[in-house]
Design a protein around this motif. Structure first.
Motif, short mmCIF file in Angstrom:
data_model
loop_
_atom_site.label_atom_id
_atom_site.label_comp_id
_atom_site.label_asym_id
_atom_site.label_seq_id
_atom_site.Cartn_x
_atom_site.Cartn_y
_atom_site.Cartn_z
N TYR A 353 0.83 -1.21 0.00
CA TYR A 353 0.00 0.00 0.00
C TYR A 353 0.87 1.25 0.00
N LEU A 354 2.00 1.21 0.70
CA LEU A 354 2.96 2.31 0.68
C LEU A 354 3.39 2.62 -0.75
N LYS A 355 3.75 1.57 -1.48
CA LYS A 355 4.18 1.76 -2.87
C LYS A 355 3.05 2.32 -3.73
N ALA A 356 1.83 1.87 -3.47
CA ALA A 356 0.68 2.37 -4.23
C ALA A 356 0.42 3.85 -3.94
N PHE A 418 -3.39 1.30 -7.99
CA PHE A 418 -2.08 0.70 -8.26
C PHE A 418 -1.87 -0.65 -7.56
N LEU A 419 -2.89 -1.15 -6.87
CA LEU A 419 -2.73 -2.42 -6.16
C LEU A 419 -2.93 -3.63 -7.07
N ASN A 420 -3.69 -3.48 -8.11
CA ASN A 420 -4.00 -4.62 -8.96
C ASN A 420 -3.54 -4.43 -10.40
N ASN A 421 -2.39 -3.82 -10.58
CA ASN A 421 -1.82 -3.71 -11.92
C ASN A 421 -0.31 -3.90 -11.85
#
Length: 500
Positions: A353-356, A418-421
């Motif tokens: 989640y941080l990266k997203a 950005f979590l599911n790509n």
């Protein structure tokens, strides 16, 4: 009748000439029709200045509006320089992948030439053997994964220091923007020259340098008016900043050479040490001059410091403005930390989640909203349009990141997208270009992102942030200040409080 007869005789005598002229006219029309360029659509322009009057105070936004009328590929004229503007993922892919080699050079610009020793750095050097050799040196010796990992202690020590400053000021008003500048500057200094420098002095010099790169130079676009840059003092100011930085770099290099002479060059090597080693052991046919070394250091200082601190400030601001996202991120980093006083680098891989959150912030606020201009080195057919040699090319990364054709609810801050790509920093996803792509993509992504991730993870793990003077979260001023990088117009002011 005699007059008519005379006229008729004259016309008859001229008939072969008339036929010949008609033949040449047909050939000329045929030649022009075959050679006429199918140029991209263009807005109207003014004499001399071209389309400069249409850029306004926020060129990224103005160009986005123009692209909505003229299309994702349009041709503007900045003075006498034809400039292609790309505002879609498809156009960016064609430029930076399909025709990357043809668009990999840089235009010659007055101010970068003054500040960067004739543009001998990686960012502004024209494409060619010099640039290829220099990029290879920088990527292999300065920005490789092992090299970036080697500076882990520097990053963790400076983050501990920033946390300490915030802990001492819990409940008080803190200029978060200035703190992030100081934090980033300290890391870049210690990694590059081996020690923290006179912070305020260097920050001020860096600010002058970056601001100067953002200033419009008349001579770069209207050569016959280049005297205006001299008359206005622009060239003089640029030379003054260049001289100040050159004196600073001369002292840094001299200090390192003395250290090497004393026999302790291998103790805690920094990037200047490494560059001096490369220069000494140069085994390739490459003129690694002192000016080249200085230009590379300037790239690291300017690009590294500005990109990192602006990315952190925008991301923290978005988190404050969106409490739901902040809460979700704090839950994730708290679970990862498992009660420890600080989150370490090896734990960052677990922080999806941080990266997203960071990717979403970079989508809305790319460090360089308009990627550094490219220049075509040969005629190119682009999406049916003819792009002549010598055309300047600007990719509006800001507009591409907000394109409704690609993104649902593009103006909304939603990290979940950005979590599911599979979108990553490798420059293969042209709908998301915070660091460019292709040959001229930023080589310092690894160096930048590990620092941004580590700092952000620890800041939200250790603290809650509220706005001063009763300002509501949704009222946070997110006004942009456009330059070569995209900054917040007003520094972020917060009141930190401990979470643990």
């Amino acid at each position: 009748m005699a007059i008519f007869s005379s006229l008729q005789t004259s016309l008859l005598s001229l008939f072969p000439l008339i036929i010949l002229m008609y033949f040449f006219r047909i050939k000329w029309i045929s030649f022009n029709s075959k050679n006429k360029k199918n140029l991209p659509p263009s807005p109207w322009k003014l004499p001399i200045i071209g389309n400069f009057h249409q850029l306004g105070s926020s060129p990224n936004r103005s160009l986005q509006v123009l692209s909505q009328k003229y299309g994702p590929i349009m041709l503007l004229h900045f003075g006498s320089v034809p400039t292609l503007i790309a505002s879609s993922a498809e156009a960016a892919r064609d430029i930076m992948k399909v025709h990357d080699l043809s668009f990999s050079s840089r235009p010659s610009l007055t101010i970068p030439n003054i500040l960067l020793y004739g543009s001998k750095d990686i960012g502004f050097a024209p494409y060619g053997e010099y640039w290829r050799q220099l990029k290879s040196i920088v990527v292999v010796h300065l920005l490789s994964k092992p090299r970036v990992r080697s500076f882990r202690q520097v990053r963790e020590k400076e983050i501990s220091h920033m946390i300490g400053v915030l802990q001492e000021n819990c409940g008080s008003l803190v200029d978060m923007g200035s703190l992030l500048v100081s934090h980033t500057n300290n890391i870049v200094c210690r990694v590059t020259i081996g020690r923290a420098y006179d912070g305020l002095k260097l920050v001020d010099l860096l600010s002058k340098f970056i601001n100067m790169l953002s200033v419009f130079s008349v001579g770069s676009y209207i050569p016959w008016l280049s005297w205006v840059d001299r008359l206005s003092g622009l060239e003089g100011n640029a030379k003054k900043v260049a001289k100040e930085f050159d004196e600073f770099l001369e002292d840094v290099i001299e200090e390192h050479l003395k250290k090497r002479g004393a026999g302790d060059a291998n103790e805690g090597q920094d990037l200047v040490d490494i560059l001096l080693d490369v220069q000494r052991d140069n085994t390739i046919d490459f003129d690694f001059s002192k000016d080249t070394l200085k230009a590379v250091i300037l790239d690291i200082f300017a690009a590294g410091t500005d990109t990192i601190f602006t990315s952190l400030q925008w991301t923290i601001s978005e988190l404050i403005k969106h409490p739901r996202v902040m809460k979700t991120l704090q839950q994730e980093v708290t679970e990862i930390a498992k009660g420890r006083s600080m989150i370490m680098e090896e734990e960052l891989e677990k922080s999806q989640y941080l990266k997203a959150v960071i990717k979403e912030s970079l989508r809305l606020h790319p460090p360089a909203p308009l990627l550094l201009p490219r220049k075509s080195t040969q005629d190119v057919k682009l999406n049916g349009y003819d792009i002549p040699t010598g055309t300047q090319v600007i990719i509006n990364a800001w507009a591409i990141g907000r394109d409704p054709v690609t993104w649902d609810d593009p103006e909304e801050f939603m990290p979940e997208r950005f979590l599911n790509n599979s979108i990553e920093y490798n420059g293969l996803n042209f709908e998301w270009l915070p660091f460019g792509a292709g040959r001229r993509g930023c080589p310092g992504i690894q160096f930048t992102m590990v620092l941004v991730e580590l700092a952000l993870a620890n800041l939200v793990y250790k603290f809650d942030f509220t706005l001063p003077h009763g300002i509501k979260n949704e009222e946070l001023d997110m006004t942009e200040k456009i330059g070569i990088t995209l900054r917040m117009k007003s520094s972020l002011m917060v009141i930190p409080s401990p979470r643990l």
